[in-house]
Write a protein that holds these residues in place. Structure first.
Motif, mmCIF file in Angstrom:
data_model
loop_
_atom_site.group_PDB
_atom_site.id
_atom_site.type_symbol
_atom_site.label_atom_id
_atom_site.label_comp_id
_atom_site.label_asym_id
_atom_site.label_seq_id
_atom_site.Cartn_x
_atom_site.Cartn_y
_atom_site.Cartn_z
ATOM 1 N N VAL A 1 37.583 30.403 47.897
ATOM 2 C CA VAL A 1 38.764 30.296 47.042
ATOM 3 C C VAL A 1 38.702 31.487 46.096
ATOM 4 O O VAL A 1 37.745 31.626 45.333
ATOM 5 C CB VAL A 1 38.802 28.970 46.262
ATOM 6 N N ALA A 2 39.722 32.358 46.202
ATOM 7 C CA ALA A 2 39.713 33.603 45.411
ATOM 8 C C ALA A 2 40.464 33.424 44.099
ATOM 9 O O ALA A 2 41.650 33.056 44.102
ATOM 10 C CB ALA A 2 40.347 34.726 46.236
ATOM 11 N N VAL A 3 39.759 33.621 42.982
ATOM 12 C CA VAL A 3 40.374 33.495 41.649
ATOM 13 C C VAL A 3 40.070 34.777 40.884
ATOM 14 O O VAL A 3 39.087 34.847 40.154
ATOM 15 C CB VAL A 3 39.836 32.256 40.904
ATOM 16 N N PRO A 4 40.899 35.833 41.082
ATOM 17 C CA PRO A 4 40.615 37.130 40.451
ATOM 18 C C PRO A 4 40.656 37.090 38.930
ATOM 19 O O PRO A 4 39.984 37.893 38.277
ATOM 20 C CB PRO A 4 41.702 38.042 41.017
ATOM 21 N N ALA A 5 41.427 36.155 38.365
ATOM 22 C CA ALA A 5 41.497 36.060 36.890
ATOM 23 C C ALA A 5 41.660 34.590 36.526
ATOM 24 O O ALA A 5 42.229 33.837 37.324
ATOM 25 C CB ALA A 5 42.684 36.860 36.372
ATOM 26 N N PRO A 6 41.162 34.172 35.341
ATOM 27 C CA PRO A 6 41.289 32.760 34.954
ATOM 28 C C PRO A 6 42.748 32.305 35.045
ATOM 29 O O PRO A 6 43.663 33.006 34.591
ATOM 30 C CB PRO A 6 40.786 32.730 33.504
ATOM 31 N N GLY A 7 42.986 31.185 35.717
ATOM 32 C CA GLY A 7 44.348 30.631 35.810
ATOM 33 C C GLY A 7 45.175 31.259 36.913
ATOM 34 O O GLY A 7 46.325 30.875 37.104
ATOM 35 N N THR A 8 44.601 32.221 37.624
ATOM 36 C CA THR A 8 45.371 32.884 38.689
ATOM 37 C C THR A 8 44.550 32.950 39.974
ATOM 38 O O THR A 8 43.502 33.596 39.996
ATOM 39 C CB THR A 8 45.709 34.333 38.267
ATOM 40 N N GLY A 9 45.050 32.335 41.019
ATOM 41 C CA GLY A 9 44.349 32.376 42.291
ATOM 42 C C GLY A 9 45.060 33.323 43.250
ATOM 43 O O GLY A 9 46.249 33.599 43.092
ATOM 44 N N ASP A 10 44.301 33.828 44.251
ATOM 45 C CA ASP A 10 44.887 34.740 45.248
ATOM 46 C C ASP A 10 44.914 34.016 46.591
ATOM 47 O O ASP A 10 43.873 33.849 47.255
ATOM 48 C CB ASP A 10 44.027 36.018 45.322
ATOM 49 N N LEU A 11 46.126 33.583 46.996
ATOM 50 C CA LEU A 11 46.258 32.775 48.218
ATOM 51 C C LEU A 11 45.871 33.559 49.470
ATOM 52 O O LEU A 11 45.228 33.038 50.375
ATOM 53 C CB LEU A 11 47.697 32.258 48.338
ATOM 54 N N THR A 12 46.256 34.848 49.497
ATOM 55 C CA THR A 12 46.024 35.612 50.736
ATOM 56 C C THR A 12 44.539 35.803 51.011
ATOM 57 O O THR A 12 44.124 35.871 52.163
ATOM 58 C CB THR A 12 46.679 37.008 50.636
ATOM 59 N N LEU B 1 48.928 24.845 45.637
ATOM 60 C CA LEU B 1 49.278 24.891 44.202
ATOM 61 C C LEU B 1 48.000 24.962 43.357
ATOM 62 O O LEU B 1 47.944 25.670 42.350
ATOM 63 C CB LEU B 1 50.102 23.657 43.830
ATOM 64 N N TRP B 2 46.987 24.222 43.791
ATOM 65 C CA TRP B 2 45.706 24.220 43.045
ATOM 66 C C TRP B 2 45.079 25.621 43.048
ATOM 67 O O TRP B 2 44.703 26.141 42.005
ATOM 68 C CB TRP B 2 44.760 23.197 43.691
ATOM 69 N N ILE B 3 45.035 26.265 44.220
ATOM 70 C CA ILE B 3 44.462 27.618 44.290
ATOM 71 C C ILE B 3 45.297 28.584 43.445
ATOM 72 O O ILE B 3 44.764 29.334 42.624
ATOM 73 C CB ILE B 3 44.383 28.112 45.752
ATOM 74 N N ALA B 4 46.642 28.528 43.611
ATOM 75 C CA ALA B 4 47.519 29.460 42.888
ATOM 76 C C ALA B 4 47.321 29.350 41.377
ATOM 77 O O ALA B 4 47.416 30.348 40.649
ATOM 78 C CB ALA B 4 48.969 29.186 43.261
ATOM 79 N N ALA B 5 46.974 28.145 40.913
ATOM 80 C CA ALA B 5 46.790 27.931 39.453
ATOM 81 C C ALA B 5 45.386 28.297 39.005
ATOM 82 O O ALA B 5 44.983 27.975 37.884
ATOM 83 C CB ALA B 5 47.098 26.471 39.117
ATOM 84 N N GLY B 6 44.606 28.903 39.886
ATOM 85 C CA GLY B 6 43.259 29.341 39.516
ATOM 86 C C GLY B 6 42.197 28.293 39.791
ATOM 87 O O GLY B 6 41.102 28.334 39.212
ATOM 88 N N ALA B 7 42.501 27.328 40.624
ATOM 89 C CA ALA B 7 41.555 26.294 41.084
ATOM 90 C C ALA B 7 40.821 25.592 39.940
ATOM 91 O O ALA B 7 39.580 25.538 39.916
ATOM 92 C CB ALA B 7 40.537 26.925 42.047
ATOM 93 N N PRO B 8 41.591 25.002 38.987
ATOM 94 C CA PRO B 8 40.921 24.337 37.863
ATOM 95 C C PRO B 8 40.118 23.120 38.296
ATOM 96 O O PRO B 8 40.492 22.434 39.257
ATOM 97 C CB PRO B 8 42.082 23.933 36.946
ATOM 98 N N ASN B 9 39.005 22.859 37.577
ATOM 99 C CA ASN B 9 38.135 21.728 37.888
ATOM 100 C C ASN B 9 38.687 20.434 37.303
ATOM 101 O O ASN B 9 38.324 19.344 37.707
ATOM 102 C CB ASN B 9 36.746 22.008 37.286
ATOM 103 N N ASP B 10 39.561 20.555 36.298
ATOM 104 C CA ASP B 10 40.184 19.332 35.736
ATOM 105 C C ASP B 10 41.620 19.636 35.264
ATOM 106 O O ASP B 10 42.082 20.780 35.391
ATOM 107 C CB ASP B 10 39.346 18.752 34.607
ATOM 108 N N GLY B 11 42.279 18.619 34.800
ATOM 109 C CA GLY B 11 43.685 18.774 34.401
ATOM 110 C C GLY B 11 44.612 18.696 35.611
ATOM 111 O O GLY B 11 44.160 18.740 36.765
ATOM 112 N N TRP B 12 45.893 18.561 35.313
ATOM 113 C CA TRP B 12 46.884 18.458 36.396
ATOM 114 C C TRP B 12 47.647 19.759 36.551
ATOM 115 O O TRP B 12 48.152 20.314 35.572
ATOM 116 C CB TRP B 12 47.870 17.307 36.102
ATOM 117 N N VAL B 13 47.732 20.232 37.799
ATOM 118 C CA VAL B 13 48.550 21.410 38.115
ATOM 119 C C VAL B 13 49.959 20.899 38.426
ATOM 120 O O VAL B 13 50.099 19.968 39.238
ATOM 121 C CB VAL B 13 47.979 22.154 39.336
#
Ligand code: HEM
Length: 338
Positions: A274-285, A322-334
């Motif tokens: 799961v690619a998360v280049p920056a906090p809160g932002t995931g890279d789907l590709t 949606l979870w990955i795109a939001a930076g794959a958070p461990n808690d909270g609701w996306v």
């Protein structure tokens, strides 16, 4: 009991006696005990002459006239956890040499085995069935001639299926099977009793929303997807760790987010699981996990997941996306996943 002599006070005999006394006590209490809904002695099916060798003690309620199976709506009194939480909990105990089954007087049991109770790569392995087998092994003595011996109950959890699109859920089912082998009859043959208990959990009319069942988006990913379809026996569980990827509760997030794939080609392509280049932002590709569940995989990047299984429901692919795109958070609701 056969063979009880002076020497019977040796530790193993004493242990056997106290175990038998305990099992008898549990047997009596189990028959009398009715937590929220009456537990019944259920033969479990098979030939009438052997049906009493092993029986279930369970809150059977289907069919109404001659209950043999359990059906319950999530959160109703027949659901031992009493909560609308996306699963029904059923206390089920096993008893041996029952005198409560009509026209069956067979006593003498050598072994009692619950199917799919061994975590040995069996794709249908179920930890709740393993817990029931552990109760049988701990509370009952084999071989045994003693009647109406019961182990303490184990809780069988039956999750409803879902939530899916528009927060719809479907009934969940489990099938519990036991096999009992008698002691030798006329010193030359044995009899076998095969028992079967169907457990069904219906979704509550009051709701099937993710917020009712789960505490966060990742809790939903873990319990509705990984636990049910990926971290199963011989796959991404702690026994097999397929593809060196562990997807069990407590380990999956660290095994995925920012992790380099085992697959060399995917790693060389600069992908993460799961690619998360920056906090809160995931890279789907560049997220291998997403490619694995959609099947959008270049040659050499391994198989679509679940391996050998049907494609994940579209709703669940959307939740992971949606979870990955939001930076794959461990808690909270996306947004969009609840
Ligand atoms: C939806 C459920 C599942 C998900 C999300 C999933 C995810 C993954 C991922 C991300 C990888 C790549 C690991 C890497 O190279 O770093 C992988 C590999 C693998 N998985 Fe799964 N998996 C699932 C279900 C299963 C099941 C049920 C089995 C067993 C029957 C399985 C067996 C394997 C195997 C053998 C590999 C390595 C070979 C390959 O990449 O094709 N997986 N899985």
């Amino acid at each position: 009991m056969a063979g009880v002599t002076k020497s019977s006070t040796s530790p193993s005999k004493r242990q056997r006696l106290s175990k038998a006394a305990l099992a008898l006590l549990v047997g009596v209490l189990a028959i009398a005990w009715s937590p929220r809904v009456e537990a019944l002695i259920v033969g479990g099916g098979g030939s009438r002459t052997t049906d009493c060798l092993a029986v279930f003690n369970a809150p059977a309620n289907r069919p109404a006239r001659r209950p043999r199976h359990i059906q319950c709506t999530d959160g109703d009194p027949c659901d031992a956890d009493g909560l609308v939480d996306g699963q029904c909990s059923f206390p089920v105990a096993a008893c041996i040499n029952s005198t409560l089954i009509d026209r069956c007087s067979l006593t003498g049991i050598e072994t009692l085995t619950v199917e799919h109770a061994e975590d040995n790569g069996d794709p249908e392995f179920d930890p709740d069935f393993q817990a029931l087998q552990a109760r049988i092994d701990a509370d009952l003595t084999f071989p045994s001639l003693a009647t109406n011996q019961c182990a303490l109950p184990a809780t069988i959890q039956v999750p409803v299926r879902g939530p899916f699109r528009k927060n719809r859920c479907k009934k969940g089912k489990k099938r519990l099977r036991m096999r009992a082998v008698s002691t030798l009859i006329d010193d030359r043959r044995v009899k076998v009793d095969r028992d079967d208990l169907k457990l069904t959990c219906l979704p509550a009319p009051s709701g099937c929303s993710p917020r009712q069942f789960f505490s966060s988006t990742f809790d939903r990913v873990q319990r509705q997807i990984f636990n049910q379809t990926c971290a199963v026996s011989a796959c991404h569980d702690s026994e097999a760790v397929a593809g060196s990827l562990l997807l069990e509760t407590g380990a999956s997030h660290a095994n995925l987010v920012g992790a380099i794939p085992t697959n060399a080609l995917a790693g060389n392509a600069g992908w993460h699981r799961v690619a998360v280049p920056a906090p809160g932002t995931g890279d789907l590709t560049r997220s291998y996990l997403l490619h694995k569940i959609t099947g959008d995989l270049p040659t050499g990047f391994g198989s679509r997941m679940p391996l050998g299984g049907r494609k994940l429901d579209r709703t669940l692919v959307d939740v992971i996306t949606l979870w990955i795109a939001a930076g794959a958070p461990n808690d909270g609701w996306v947004p969009g996943t609840d």
